[in-house]
Design a protein around this motif. Structure first.
Motif, PDB file in Angstrom:
ATOM      1  N   LEU A 179      10.284  19.659   6.050  1.00 35.55           N
ATOM      2  CA  LEU A 179       9.908  21.028   6.410  1.00 35.55           C
ATOM      3  C   LEU A 179       9.138  21.079   7.723  1.00 35.55           C
ATOM      4  CD1 LEU A 179       8.816  22.456   2.932  1.00 35.55           C
ATOM      5  CD2 LEU A 179      11.093  22.382   3.983  1.00 35.55           C
ATOM      6  N   ASP A 180       8.870  19.926   8.307  1.00 36.69           N
ATOM      7  CA  ASP A 180       8.232  19.826   9.627  1.00 36.69           C
ATOM      8  C   ASP A 180       8.950  18.743  10.411  1.00 36.69           C
ATOM      9  OD1 ASP A 180       5.621  21.552   9.313  1.00 36.69           O
ATOM     10  OD2 ASP A 180       5.724  20.315   7.501  1.00 36.69           O
ATOM     11  N   ASP A 181       8.817  18.807  11.742  1.00 32.00           N
ATOM     12  CA  ASP A 181       9.427  17.774  12.566  1.00 32.00           C
ATOM     13  C   ASP A 181       8.892  16.402  12.169  1.00 32.00           C
ATOM     14  OD1 ASP A 181      10.605  19.852  13.957  1.00 32.00           O
ATOM     15  OD2 ASP A 181       9.178  19.775  15.629  1.00 32.00           O
ATOM     16  N   ILE A 182       9.761  15.399  12.207  1.00 37.85           N
ATOM     17  CA  ILE A 182       9.280  14.017  12.102  1.00 37.85           C
ATOM     18  C   ILE A 182       9.593  13.336  13.430  1.00 37.85           C
ATOM     19  CG2 ILE A 182       9.342  13.845   9.597  1.00 37.85           C
ATOM     20  CD1 ILE A 182      11.990  12.302   9.883  1.00 37.85           C
ATOM     21  N   ASP A 183       8.527  13.107  14.183  1.00 43.22           N
ATOM     22  CA  ASP A 183       8.625  12.467  15.481  1.00 43.22           C
ATOM     23  C   ASP A 183       7.544  11.398  15.558  1.00 43.22           C
ATOM     24  OD1 ASP A 183       6.258  13.922  15.841  1.00 43.22           O
ATOM     25  OD2 ASP A 183       7.253  15.516  16.960  1.00 43.22           O
ATOM     26  N   ASP A 184       7.312  10.856  16.753  1.00 43.61           N
ATOM     27  CA  ASP A 184       6.354   9.753  16.868  1.00 43.61           C
ATOM     28  C   ASP A 184       4.939  10.179  16.513  1.00 43.61           C
ATOM     29  OD1 ASP A 184       8.235   7.842  17.586  1.00 43.61           O
ATOM     30  OD2 ASP A 184       8.153   8.393  19.703  1.00 43.61           O
ATOM     31  N   LEU A 225      14.391   7.229  12.380  1.00 49.19           N
ATOM     32  CA  LEU A 225      14.943   8.579  12.417  1.00 49.19           C
ATOM     33  C   LEU A 225      13.861   9.567  12.824  1.00 49.19           C
ATOM     34  CD1 LEU A 225      17.056   8.548   9.122  1.00 49.19           C
ATOM     35  CD2 LEU A 225      17.850   8.148  11.458  1.00 49.19           C
ATOM     36  N   ARG A 226      14.099  10.280  13.907  1.00 50.27           N
ATOM     37  CA  ARG A 226      13.238  11.358  14.377  1.00 50.27           C
ATOM     38  C   ARG A 226      14.061  12.637  14.277  1.00 50.27           C
ATOM     39  NH1 ARG A 226      12.887   6.811  17.433  1.00 50.27           N
ATOM     40  NH2 ARG A 226      10.797   5.884  17.730  1.00 50.27           N
ATOM     41  N   LEU A 227      13.604  13.567  13.452  1.00 54.01           N
ATOM     42  CA  LEU A 227      14.435  14.712  13.102  1.00 54.01           C
ATOM     43  C   LEU A 227      13.641  16.005  13.166  1.00 54.01           C
ATOM     44  CD1 LEU A 227      16.113  13.123   9.952  1.00 54.01           C
ATOM     45  CD2 LEU A 227      17.187  13.441  12.187  1.00 54.01           C
ATOM     46  N   PRO A 228      14.304  17.108  13.501  1.00 56.20           N
ATOM     47  CA  PRO A 228      13.614  18.411  13.509  1.00 56.20           C
ATOM     48  C   PRO A 228      13.450  18.958  12.101  1.00 56.20           C
ATOM     49  CG  PRO A 228      15.907  18.683  14.139  1.00 56.20           C
ATOM     50  CD  PRO A 228      15.681  17.204  14.009  1.00 56.20           C
ATOM     51  N   ALA A 229      12.535  19.885  11.948  1.00 55.30           N
ATOM     52  CA  ALA A 229      12.318  20.550  10.662  1.00 55.30           C
ATOM     53  C   ALA A 229      13.623  21.154  10.159  1.00 55.30           C
ATOM     54  CB  ALA A 229      11.260  21.634  10.815  1.00 55.30           C
ATOM     55  N   GLY A 230      13.809  21.108   8.840  1.00 58.36           N
ATOM     56  CA  GLY A 230      15.027  21.614   8.232  1.00 58.36           C
ATOM     57  C   GLY A 230      16.108  20.572   8.084  1.00 58.36           C
ATOM     58  N   SER A 231      15.831  19.337   8.512  1.00 57.72           N
ATOM     59  CA  SER A 231      16.815  18.263   8.420  1.00 57.72           C
ATOM     60  C   SER A 231      16.681  17.527   7.093  1.00 57.72           C
ATOM     61  CB  SER A 231      16.634  17.269   9.566  1.00 57.72           C
ATOM     62  OG  SER A 231      16.831  17.893  10.820  1.00 57.72           O
ATOM     63  N   ALA A 232      17.785  16.944   6.645  1.00 58.52           N
ATOM     64  CA  ALA A 232      17.806  16.211   5.383  1.00 58.52           C
ATOM     65  C   ALA A 232      18.391  14.827   5.608  1.00 58.52           C
ATOM     66  CB  ALA A 232      18.628  16.955   4.334  1.00 58.52           C
ATOM     67  N   VAL A 233      17.830  13.869   4.901  1.00 56.90           N
ATOM     68  CA  VAL A 233      18.385  12.521   4.841  1.00 56.90           C
ATOM     69  C   VAL A 233      18.791  12.279   3.398  1.00 56.90           C
ATOM     70  CG1 VAL A 233      17.996  10.068   5.242  1.00 56.90           C
ATOM     71  CG2 VAL A 233      16.860  11.764   6.709  1.00 56.90           C
ATOM     72  N   ARG A 265      10.671   3.379   4.861  1.00 56.38           N
ATOM     73  CA  ARG A 265       9.234   3.613   4.914  1.00 56.38           C
ATOM     74  C   ARG A 265       8.949   4.751   5.885  1.00 56.38           C
ATOM     75  NH1 ARG A 265       6.135   0.698   9.232  1.00 56.38           N
ATOM     76  NH2 ARG A 265       4.362   1.265   7.916  1.00 56.38           N
ATOM     77  N   ALA A 266       7.851   5.453   5.661  1.00 57.16           N
ATOM     78  CA  ALA A 266       7.389   6.479   6.586  1.00 57.16           C
ATOM     79  C   ALA A 266       6.327   5.874   7.486  1.00 57.16           C
ATOM     80  CB  ALA A 266       6.813   7.666   5.817  1.00 57.16           C
ATOM     81  N   LEU A 267       6.455   6.087   8.783  1.00 52.94           N
ATOM     82  CA  LEU A 267       5.458   5.604   9.726  1.00 52.94           C
ATOM     83  C   LEU A 267       4.257   6.550   9.724  1.00 52.94           C
ATOM     84  CD1 LEU A 267       7.725   4.416  12.678  1.00 52.94           C
ATOM     85  CD2 LEU A 267       6.878   3.127  10.721  1.00 52.94           C
ATOM     86  N   PRO A 268       3.110   6.090  10.193  1.00 50.32           N
ATOM     87  CA  PRO A 268       1.898   6.916  10.080  1.00 50.32           C
ATOM     88  C   PRO A 268       1.907   8.118  11.015  1.00 50.32           C
ATOM     89  CG  PRO A 268       1.441   4.907  11.313  1.00 50.32           C
ATOM     90  CD  PRO A 268       2.834   4.763  10.766  1.00 50.32           C
TER      91      PRO A 268
END
Length: 285
Positions: free
Chosen positions: A170-175, A208-216, A225-228
């Motif tokens: 529901l939010d961007d996942i970026d660095d 994977l860096r993805l915009p909000a609304g994206s699904a894996v 794993r999720a990075l910090p």
């Protein structure tokens, strides 16, 4: 009501006609319109994951953010992650706690892929929210998978449990917000032990860096794993739900509300067999 999705985010589709060889039940049939191409289903089986960027339009994302925030504010059963292992805050059984999440019960972009991958009869294994905050420490996870249960040695008639999980952001996942790291093909490593407390780099890993609304969409045994989260990032809200064959037990996590929304739904004598199947009380062979 069902959650709206961006149809242009789905590049192909096809139909599967299933016939189940069970003469006592009349050899039941089911047509499944799969919101994926045959090649994508094969890639999911081979690599263990499939990405849908911007699957959910932003107005729906906002609706789901609001629903998650409201539900968390009222829920006394929130779980805090273990420091340096599974950071963040978890809320379980969201389908029982807010109607916005019950709208995912027949969410075809993921349900149809589950039926194409696992067979025509599947159920929902759980529906969890996870929220990470940028100013809190230890908001990452160790390498892990969600479903394996492979004994050593493997018995001659052992049936490996296959499941699918959906990570909907529901939010961007970026660095800054903490991207997702996976190892393609690792769901096939049935003879490899998962190290404890492991944050190390892995050969072949993909970030994977993805915009909000994206699904894996990923196999339950995929290493990930999720990075910090980092200073300057924002809150990271994730919806996590999954599918398994109708005969497989649901997720063990959290305490299901005694009189939640799905319980109320199951009291309806006119509830369709398909919905009963998805809620775990039908579809058995």
């Amino acid at each position: 009501m069902s959650v709206r999705f961006n149809r242009e985010s789905i590049p192909g589709r096809h139909t599967i006609h299933y016939r189940v060889r069970d003469v006592e039940k009349g050899n039941p049939e089911r047509d499944v319109e799969v919101l994926a191409s045959p090649e994508e289903i094969q890639t999911l089986a081979t690599d263990g994951y499939l990405v849908r960027e911007r699957l959910i339009p932003m107005d729906e994302v906002e609706r789901l953010r609001k629903a998650l925030d409201e539900t968390m504010a009222l829920d006394p059963t929130l779980e805090s992650g273990n420091a340096q292992h599974f950071g963040g805050v978890f809320i379980r059984h969201l389908m029982d706690k807010h109607p916005a999440f019950l709208d995912f019960l027949q969410f075809e972009p993921t349900l149809s892929i589950a039926r194409a991958s696992l067979g025509p009869y599947v159920n929902l294994r759980g529906f969890t929210g996870r929220v990470c905050y940028p100013d809190d420490p230890n908001q990452e996870t160790v390498w892990h998978f969600h479903q394996r249960l492979i004994p050593d040695p493997v018995p001659p008639l052992f049936m490996r449990p296959h499941t699918l999980d959906v990570l909907l952001y529901l939010d961007d996942i970026d660095d800054l917000n903490g991207p997702l790291r996976i190892v393609p093909g690792s769901h096939h490593w049935t003879d490899t032990d998962l190290p404890a407390d492991d944050h190390s780099e892995k050969p072949g890993q993909v970030t994977l860096r993805l915009p909000a609304g994206s699904a894996v969409i990923c196999h339950g045994s995929l290493w990930h794993r999720a990075l910090p989260t980092q200073p300057g990032g924002t809150v990271r809200r994730l919806l996590l739900f999954g599918y398994g064959p109708a005969w497989l037990k649901p997720s063990i996590y959290g305490e299901k509300p005694a009189d939640g929304l799905t319980t109320t739904l199951l009291r309806d004598p006119d509830l369709s067999p398909e919905l009963r199947e998805l809620l775990g009380v039908g579809g058995f062979m």
